[in-house]
Design a protein around this motif. Structure first.
Motif, PDB file in Angstrom:
ATOM      1  N   ALA A  29      -1.470   6.683   7.013  1.00  0.00           N
ATOM      2  CA  ALA A  29      -2.433   7.725   7.349  1.00  0.00           C
ATOM      3  C   ALA A  29      -2.460   8.023   8.842  1.00  0.00           C
ATOM      4  CB  ALA A  29      -3.828   7.325   6.862  1.00  0.00           C
ATOM      5  N   VAL A  30      -2.323   6.982   9.684  1.00  0.00           N
ATOM      6  CA  VAL A  30      -2.444   7.200  11.126  1.00  0.00           C
ATOM      7  C   VAL A  30      -1.116   7.558  11.787  1.00  0.00           C
ATOM      8  CG1 VAL A  30      -4.421   5.660  11.279  1.00  0.00           C
ATOM      9  CG2 VAL A  30      -2.138   4.737  11.684  1.00  0.00           C
ATOM     10  N   SER A  31       0.002   7.303  11.112  1.00  0.00           N
ATOM     11  CA  SER A  31       1.305   7.514  11.762  1.00  0.00           C
ATOM     12  C   SER A  31       2.105   8.687  11.232  1.00  0.00           C
ATOM     13  CB  SER A  31       2.159   6.249  11.638  1.00  0.00           C
ATOM     14  OG  SER A  31       2.440   5.950  10.281  1.00  0.00           O
ATOM     15  N   ILE A  32       1.812   9.145  10.006  1.00  0.00           N
ATOM     16  CA  ILE A  32       2.678  10.177   9.421  1.00  0.00           C
ATOM     17  C   ILE A  32       2.608  11.486  10.186  1.00  0.00           C
ATOM     18  CG2 ILE A  32       0.945  10.973   7.754  1.00  0.00           C
ATOM     19  CD1 ILE A  32       4.778  10.696   7.245  1.00  0.00           C
ATOM     20  N   GLY A  33       1.424  11.840  10.701  1.00  0.00           N
ATOM     21  CA  GLY A  33       1.303  13.075  11.469  1.00  0.00           C
ATOM     22  C   GLY A  33       2.180  13.082  12.716  1.00  0.00           C
ATOM     23  N   THR A  72      -9.216  15.516   4.200  1.00  0.00           N
ATOM     24  CA  THR A  72      -9.868  14.209   4.134  1.00  0.00           C
ATOM     25  C   THR A  72     -10.607  14.029   2.814  1.00  0.00           C
ATOM     26  OG1 THR A  72     -10.147  14.164   6.545  1.00  0.00           O
ATOM     27  CG2 THR A  72     -11.540  12.684   5.243  1.00  0.00           C
ATOM     28  N   ALA A  73     -11.354  15.047   2.408  1.00  0.00           N
ATOM     29  CA  ALA A  73     -12.117  14.963   1.157  1.00  0.00           C
ATOM     30  C   ALA A  73     -11.191  14.805  -0.047  1.00  0.00           C
ATOM     31  CB  ALA A  73     -12.989  16.204   0.994  1.00  0.00           C
ATOM     32  N   VAL A  74     -10.109  15.599  -0.072  1.00  0.00           N
ATOM     33  CA  VAL A  74      -9.171  15.534  -1.195  1.00  0.00           C
ATOM     34  C   VAL A  74      -8.503  14.163  -1.250  1.00  0.00           C
ATOM     35  CG1 VAL A  74      -6.984  16.428  -2.090  1.00  0.00           C
ATOM     36  CG2 VAL A  74      -8.750  18.015  -1.322  1.00  0.00           C
ATOM     37  N   GLY A 102       0.816  -1.207   0.000  1.00  0.00           N
ATOM     38  CA  GLY A 102       0.000   0.000   0.000  1.00  0.00           C
ATOM     39  C   GLY A 102       0.850   1.257   0.000  1.00  0.00           C
ATOM     40  N   LEU A 103       0.326   2.296  -0.637  1.00  0.00           N
ATOM     41  CA  LEU A 103       1.067   3.540  -0.823  1.00  0.00           C
ATOM     42  C   LEU A 103       0.407   4.694  -0.093  1.00  0.00           C
ATOM     43  CD1 LEU A 103       1.616   3.221  -4.677  1.00  0.00           C
ATOM     44  CD2 LEU A 103       3.147   2.479  -2.849  1.00  0.00           C
ATOM     45  N   GLU A 104       1.111   5.826  -0.039  1.00  0.00           N
ATOM     46  CA  GLU A 104       0.517   7.057   0.466  1.00  0.00           C
ATOM     47  C   GLU A 104      -0.674   7.426  -0.428  1.00  0.00           C
ATOM     48  OE1 GLU A 104       3.690   6.548  -0.786  1.00  0.00           O
ATOM     49  OE2 GLU A 104       4.809   8.379  -0.289  1.00  0.00           O
ATOM     50  N   PRO A 105      -1.645   8.175   0.096  1.00  0.00           N
ATOM     51  CA  PRO A 105      -2.846   8.490  -0.696  1.00  0.00           C
ATOM     52  C   PRO A 105      -2.553   9.051  -2.082  1.00  0.00           C
ATOM     53  CG  PRO A 105      -3.212   9.094   1.577  1.00  0.00           C
ATOM     54  CD  PRO A 105      -1.783   8.658   1.490  1.00  0.00           C
ATOM     55  N   TRP A 106      -1.709  10.074  -2.182  1.00  0.00           N
ATOM     56  CA  TRP A 106      -1.448  10.664  -3.495  1.00  0.00           C
ATOM     57  C   TRP A 106      -0.705   9.705  -4.408  1.00  0.00           C
ATOM     58  CZ3 TRP A 106      -3.127  15.023  -5.898  1.00  0.00           C
ATOM     59  CH2 TRP A 106      -3.803  15.959  -5.121  1.00  0.00           C
ATOM     60  N   ASN A 107       0.148   8.849  -3.841  1.00  0.00           N
ATOM     61  CA  ASN A 107       0.885   7.917  -4.691  1.00  0.00           C
ATOM     62  C   ASN A 107       0.020   6.777  -5.209  1.00  0.00           C
ATOM     63  OD1 ASN A 107       3.364   9.106  -5.032  1.00  0.00           O
ATOM     64  ND2 ASN A 107       4.266   8.191  -3.206  1.00  0.00           N
ATOM     65  N   VAL A 108      -1.123   6.518  -4.549  1.00  0.00           N
ATOM     66  CA  VAL A 108      -2.089   5.583  -5.131  1.00  0.00           C
ATOM     67  C   VAL A 108      -2.565   6.132  -6.473  1.00  0.00           C
ATOM     68  CG1 VAL A 108      -4.335   4.465  -4.843  1.00  0.00           C
ATOM     69  CG2 VAL A 108      -2.823   4.749  -2.860  1.00  0.00           C
ATOM     70  N   LEU A 109      -2.844   7.436  -6.487  1.00  0.00           N
ATOM     71  CA  LEU A 109      -3.239   8.094  -7.739  1.00  0.00           C
ATOM     72  C   LEU A 109      -2.102   8.074  -8.746  1.00  0.00           C
ATOM     73  CD1 LEU A 109      -5.159   9.830  -9.470  1.00  0.00           C
ATOM     74  CD2 LEU A 109      -4.261  11.842  -8.269  1.00  0.00           C
ATOM     75  N   HIS A 110      -0.890   8.404  -8.309  1.00  0.00           N
ATOM     76  CA  HIS A 110       0.258   8.441  -9.216  1.00  0.00           C
ATOM     77  C   HIS A 110       0.520   7.067  -9.821  1.00  0.00           C
ATOM     78  CE1 HIS A 110       1.689  11.955  -6.491  1.00  0.00           C
ATOM     79  NE2 HIS A 110       0.863  12.374  -7.426  1.00  0.00           N
ATOM     80  N   GLN A 111       0.406   6.024  -9.000  1.00  0.00           N
ATOM     81  CA  GLN A 111       0.634   4.677  -9.520  1.00  0.00           C
ATOM     82  C   GLN A 111      -0.436   4.289 -10.537  1.00  0.00           C
ATOM     83  OE1 GLN A 111       0.052   1.168  -6.949  1.00  0.00           O
ATOM     84  NE2 GLN A 111       2.159   0.601  -7.443  1.00  0.00           N
ATOM     85  N   GLY A 112      -1.692   4.638 -10.236  1.00  0.00           N
ATOM     86  CA  GLY A 112      -2.766   4.346 -11.178  1.00  0.00           C
ATOM     87  C   GLY A 112      -2.564   5.050 -12.507  1.00  0.00           C
ATOM     88  N   PRO A 141       6.730  26.225  11.340  1.00  0.00           N
ATOM     89  CA  PRO A 141       5.829  25.289  10.659  1.00  0.00           C
ATOM     90  C   PRO A 141       4.817  24.650  11.600  1.00  0.00           C
ATOM     91  CG  PRO A 141       7.915  24.214  11.088  1.00  0.00           C
ATOM     92  CD  PRO A 141       8.047  25.633  11.583  1.00  0.00           C
ATOM     93  N   ARG A 142       4.164  25.441  12.439  1.00  0.00           N
ATOM     94  CA  ARG A 142       3.266  24.866  13.423  1.00  0.00           C
ATOM     95  C   ARG A 142       2.004  24.311  12.793  1.00  0.00           C
ATOM     96  NH1 ARG A 142       3.612  29.732  17.889  1.00  0.00           N
ATOM     97  NH2 ARG A 142       5.769  29.381  18.546  1.00  0.00           N
ATOM     98  N   ARG A 143       1.531  24.926  11.721  1.00  0.00           N
ATOM     99  CA  ARG A 143       0.252  24.538  11.137  1.00  0.00           C
ATOM    100  C   ARG A 143       0.411  23.806   9.816  1.00  0.00           C
ATOM    101  NH1 ARG A 143      -3.717  29.577  11.599  1.00  0.00           N
ATOM    102  NH2 ARG A 143      -5.215  27.929  11.163  1.00  0.00           N
ATOM    103  N   ALA A 144       1.563  23.182   9.640  1.00  0.00           N
ATOM    104  CA  ALA A 144       1.801  22.451   8.394  1.00  0.00           C
ATOM    105  C   ALA A 144       0.837  21.282   8.295  1.00  0.00           C
ATOM    106  CB  ALA A 144       3.250  21.931   8.370  1.00  0.00           C
ATOM    107  N   ILE A 145       0.399  20.989   7.073  1.00  0.00           N
ATOM    108  CA  ILE A 145      -0.546  19.902   6.845  1.00  0.00           C
ATOM    109  C   ILE A 145       0.162  18.552   6.848  1.00  0.00           C
ATOM    110  CG2 ILE A 145      -2.219  18.972   5.208  1.00  0.00           C
ATOM    111  CD1 ILE A 145      -2.874  21.680   4.343  1.00  0.00           C
ATOM    112  N   LEU A 146       1.475  18.558   6.661  1.00  0.00           N
ATOM    113  CA  LEU A 146       2.260  17.336   6.697  1.00  0.00           C
ATOM    114  C   LEU A 146       1.931  16.410   5.550  1.00  0.00           C
ATOM    115  CD1 LEU A 146       2.091  16.687  10.531  1.00  0.00           C
ATOM    116  CD2 LEU A 146       3.738  18.048   9.256  1.00  0.00           C
ATOM    117  N   ARG A 147       1.777  16.963   4.379  1.00  0.00           N
ATOM    118  CA  ARG A 147       1.634  16.185   3.152  1.00  0.00           C
ATOM    119  C   ARG A 147       2.354  16.933   2.044  1.00  0.00           C
ATOM    120  NH1 ARG A 147      -0.228  13.066   6.129  1.00  0.00           N
ATOM    121  NH2 ARG A 147      -2.020  11.675   5.885  1.00  0.00           N
ATOM    122  N   ARG A 148       2.711  16.198   0.967  1.00  0.00           N
ATOM    123  CA  ARG A 148       3.274  16.884  -0.176  1.00  0.00           C
ATOM    124  C   ARG A 148       2.196  17.684  -0.874  1.00  0.00           C
ATOM    125  NH1 ARG A 148       4.775  12.101  -1.517  1.00  0.00           N
ATOM    126  NH2 ARG A 148       3.784  12.179  -3.511  1.00  0.00           N
TER     127      ARG A 148
END
Length: 239
Positions: free
Chosen positions: A201-205, A176-178, A56-66, A232-239
């Motif tokens: 999803a549960v550990s990266i934050g 979450t929606a994105v 399994g991949l990160e959410p965006w990389n699921v899209l990239h792989q597809g 960087p206090r309010r960073a979303i922590l995603r690419r």
């Protein structure tokens, strides 16, 4: 009237002080740049480990792989193209990219392809689990490195914050929606999600928060940061 005379010693001292401040900031800027590009390179490499794990991949990389499966392009190239497209979406959202934003688009995909070219597939469940865990932990370290450098968010982070500002919806809800949308689209295109996606999803934050503290860059001597500022206090922590 006695003409005023500007003491030459004061001028010389001020010039020397300014020059000294600039020299003292060079190591600070060098460290920030090293963190930025080291973090982005490590991000691409760690994502490649998740690909090789097959769990399994990160959410965006699921899209990239597809998309890679459908187009025949490499995942790294697809990641770069998608990043550039997402960056274009910043224009109507009135987001401003930084050096880190542009570098994010260019470096991560190249690092991923380079790692995939030399890293073999993991065979056997223990090796696959090890590759997955290493990928997630290193991804957290990479996130802490490049966000702490404070050169601007990644294109996907900026998209989420831009949508948050324009819609008034919470960052959590927008993210979450994105990410549900990109995962669903990626699965429909042939991307893979699995236990690695959920664990990511549960550990990266929490991981990224730890590494943000580890790699926090202190303020530049004699003044603020040279290029990008703000903690960087309010960073979303995603690419």
């Amino acid at each position: 009237m006695v003409p005023s005379v500007k003491p030459q010693g004061v001028t010389h001292q001020a010039t020397t002080t300014t020059r000294g401040q600039l020299l003292s900031r060079r190591p600070h800027l060098t460290r920030r740049l090293a963190q930025l590009y080291g973090g982005l390179t490590l991000y691409g490499a760690s994502s490649a480990l998740l690909v090789r794990s097959g769990l399994g991949l990160e959410p965006w990389n699921v899209l990239h792989q597809g998309l890679a499966e459908r187009t025949g392009l490499s995942m790294g190239l697809v990641l770069t193209v998608v990043g550039a497209v997402v960056l274009l979406l910043w224009v109507p959202l009135r987001q401003r990219p930084g050096l880190g934003t542009v570098s994010n688009v260019l470096v991560i995909g190249a690092a991923m392809d380079a790692t995939l070219a030399v890293a073999p597939d993991a065979h056997g469940l223990p090796a696959r689990i090890a590759s997955m865990v290493a990928g997630i932990v290193l991804n957290g370290a990479a996130t802490g490195l490049y966000i702490a450098a404070r050169f601007g968010p990644g294109p996907r982070d900026g998209l989420m914050t831009g949508l948050h500002l324009r819609t008034g919806l919470s960052v959590r809800l927008v993210r979450t929606a994105v990410e549900i949308t990109v995962v669903a689209t990626g699965l429909a295109l042939g991307g893979s999600a699995g236990v690695g996606t959920l664990l990511y999803a549960v550990s990266i934050g929490p991981l990224a928060q730890v590494f943000l503290r580890v790699f926090a860059v202190p303020p530049a001597p004699g003044g603020g940061a040279v290029v990008a500022t703000g903690r960087p206090r309010r960073a979303i922590l995603r690419r």
